[in-house]
Structure formats: structure tokens, C-alpha cells
Write an enzyme that holds these catalytic residues in place. Structure first.
Site, PDB file in Angstrom:
ATOM      1  CB  SER A 137      -0.780   0.168   1.116  1.00 15.77           C
ATOM      2  OG  SER A 137      -1.507   1.270   1.432  1.00 15.77           O
ATOM      3  CE1 TYR A 150      -3.494  -2.051   5.524  1.00 21.71           C
ATOM      4  CE2 TYR A 150      -3.351   0.335   4.925  1.00 21.71           C
ATOM      5  CZ  TYR A 150      -3.381  -1.120   4.713  1.00 21.71           C
ATOM      6  OH  TYR A 150      -3.753  -1.565   3.195  1.00 21.71           O
TER       7      TYR A 150
END
Ligand SMILES: NC(=O)c1ccc[n+]([C@@H]2O[C@H](COP(=O)([O-])OP(=O)(O)OC[C@H]3O[C@@H](n4cnc5c(N)ncnc54)[C@H](OP(=O)(O)O)[C@@H]3O)[C@@H](O)[C@H]2O)c1
Length: 257
Positions: A137, A150
Site C-alpha cells: 500500500s 497498518y
């Protein structure tokens, strides 16, 4: 030539779109996730071989690798299973959420990769090449407030990808990373925000985000390159998002008259 790829997290979003795209281009696919009903529907649509497997469970992953080997082997692996939990600060967030994010995004990725490497090597022996692609990501490249666990998990997945590429040097196995920005999938933000549908809709208001199909097209495109071409890192954002901190809301228009 064998063109068979294992895609984890195939029951929704980017993983399901990736299986569809591979199938469109004539690849055989193995679709992996925990929800059997969704995998069966995808298998009926695309011809994928479905395998129910929790990537955080080592015994299940060992069975996955055996099943892949027994049903035709593989020349490709897409480590896509993953996700985010919460947007709380480092101070306020919970270790349970952090553990779950590490389990799926990092340790799951390692477990599946380790279990499938012998199968991929067999594929490379018979076809000359094999490929691994990890879905990280932009959160694995830029930290942001509330990114906490995250960010940490996707930074770790980015690091593991680089380590693996170094460790596989000399083998005909390319190791790639795809780092998307804002992608509108059905479940990702909903899961992150613990089912709050109104809050989960907000990031996508007044902006044209990437769709799962956009990510899948680019991802499969990397597999379709001549096999000696290794796209180490692909960062993919919508035009309206120039960084994790800059998302333009409203119409895009050329400057000036
Ligand atoms: N959407 C975004 O904006 C975005 C941006 C950048 C990167 N990403 C990354 O791209 C990947 C896919 O995201 P997405 O938006 O498509 O999310 P999604 O729709 O929530 O899909 C996540 C997939 O992972 C599977 N999964 C979760 N835990 C698993 C486990 N323990 N074992 C096996 N499968 C598991 C889920 O299936 P089951 O629940 O059936 O197991 C599901 O198929 C993730 O790694 C995510 O972090 C997403």
C-alpha cells in the site's frame, strides 16, 4: 506453457478482480480466502480452483501448498490477503488490532510465500520462470496520523518483499510489489472502521478513486511482461490523489483559461 497463479484474498475487492483479470487473459488461477461461498461463486464465474484457507494458520497454508502442487502446480503467487483495523493513534490503538494486522499482512504473507516457494521453483524448473507479487500500500511508504498498525504492517511487508528479492537472487523468480493508494473496494474501509458504513463512505466522496479492476489490470500487466522484466515496485494512485496527504475533491480541470 504453464501459467497458473495463486491469489490470496480472492473472495472480494482487488483479489477477486485479479482472479477475473488473470482468467480473461487465459491464466489458470487458484483462488484463496476464508469465505467458501464467495470463492465458489468466483470459481463458477472464472474457472478458478477455490481453496478455503486462513493465511494466518500454518497448517491450513501447508494444506494449500500441497493442494496447489497436486492440482497442477504454480508459476505465480499474489500475496493480496490483508487489511486494516482502526484509525486510532499510536497512543490510543489496541495491541489486539496491531497483532491481527501483523498476522495477516506480514506473517501470513511470509507463511504463504515460504510454503509455496518449492511449488514455484518446480514451476520455474518446467517453464523457466516464476513470479511473486506482494500487495502492500502507499501506507507502506508514507506514514500518516491514525495509520499506526497498518502503516507498520505495510512498511514491514515492503521490507520483506525487498529481503525476498535479495534472497532469491540467482533464481529465475521475480519479486514484485504493488502499492496502491485510494481504492474503492466494498469491504476494506468498512472493515477498517468496524462496520460504520457512513464513515466508510466518506473517503470516496467527490473524488474518483481507483477501482479494484484498475489495480488488477496493472497487477496482471506486471505478470504479462517478458519474464526477465521485474517491476520491483509499482505505486498506483488515482490522479486526484497526489500523495497520502493530498486528495483533490471536486472536478479536475486544467489550470488557466
Ligand atoms: N482498498 C484500498 O484502498 C487498498 C489500498 C492499498 C492497499 N490495499 C491492500 O490490498 C489488499 C486487498 O484489499 P481490498 O481493498 O481488496 O480489501 P478487501 O476487499 O477487504 O479484501 C481483503 C481480502 O483478504 C481476505 N483475507 C483477510 N484475512 C484473511 C486471512 N486471514 N486469510 C485469508 N484471506 C484473508 C479476505 O477474504 P476472507 O474474509 O474471505 O478471508 C478478502 O478476500 C489488502 O492487502 C489491502 O491492505 C487496499
Amino acid at each position: 506453457m504453464l501459467r497458473r497463479v495463486v491469489v490470496t484474498g480472492a473472495s472480494s475487492g482487488i483479489g477477486a478482480a485479479t482472479v477475473r483479470r488473470f482468467a480473461e487473459l487465459g491464466w489458470e488461477t487458484v483462488a484463496v480466502a476464508r469465505r467458501e461461498d464467495r470463492l465458489r461463486a468466483l470459481a463458477a464465474e472464472t474457472g478458478a480452483h477455490p481453496v478455503v484457507c486462513d493465511v494466518t494458520d500454518e497448517a491450513q497454508v501447508a494444506r494449500l501448498a500441497a493442494e496447489v502442487a497436486e492440482t497442477g502446480g504454480a508459476t505465480g503467487l499474489v500475496n493480496n490477503a490483508g487489511g486494516a483495523l482502526g484509525t486510532e493513534s499510536v497512543e490510543q490503538s489496541s495491541n489486539d488490532d496491531w497483532r491481527r494486522m501483523f498476522e495477516v499482512n506480514v506473517i501470513g504473507l511470509r507463511t504463504v510465500t515460504a510454503a509455496l516457494l518449492p511449488v514455484l521453483r518446480d514451476g520455474a524448473r518446467s517453464t523457466g520462470w516464476a513470479s511473486i507479487l506482494n500487495l502492500t500500500s502507499t501506507a507502506g511508504h508514507d506514514a500518516y496520523p491514525g495509520g499506526g498498525g497498518y502503516n507498520a504492517a505495510k512498511y514491514a511487508a515492503h521490507a520483506v518483499t525487498n529481503v525476498l528479492r535479495l534472497e532469491l537472487a540467482g533464481e529465475p523468480i521475480r519479486v514484485m510489489e504493488l502499492a496502491p493508494g485510494l481504492v474503492h473496494t466494498e469491504e476494506f474501509t468498512l472493515n477498517r472502521l468496524r462496520g460504520d458504513a457512513a464513515a466508510a463512505a466518506k473517503p470516496y466522496v467527490d473524488v474518483e478513486p481507483l477501482q479494484a479492476e484498475d489495480v488488477a489490470r496493472v497487477l496482471v500487466g506486471a505478470f504479462e511482461q517478458p519474464p526477465h522484466v521485474n517491476q520491483d515496485l509499482i505505486v498506483l494512485r488515482p490522479v486526484a490523489q497526489s500523495s497520502v496527504f493530498h486528495t483533490h475533491r471536486g472536478a479536475l480541470a486544467p489550470k488557466g483559461e
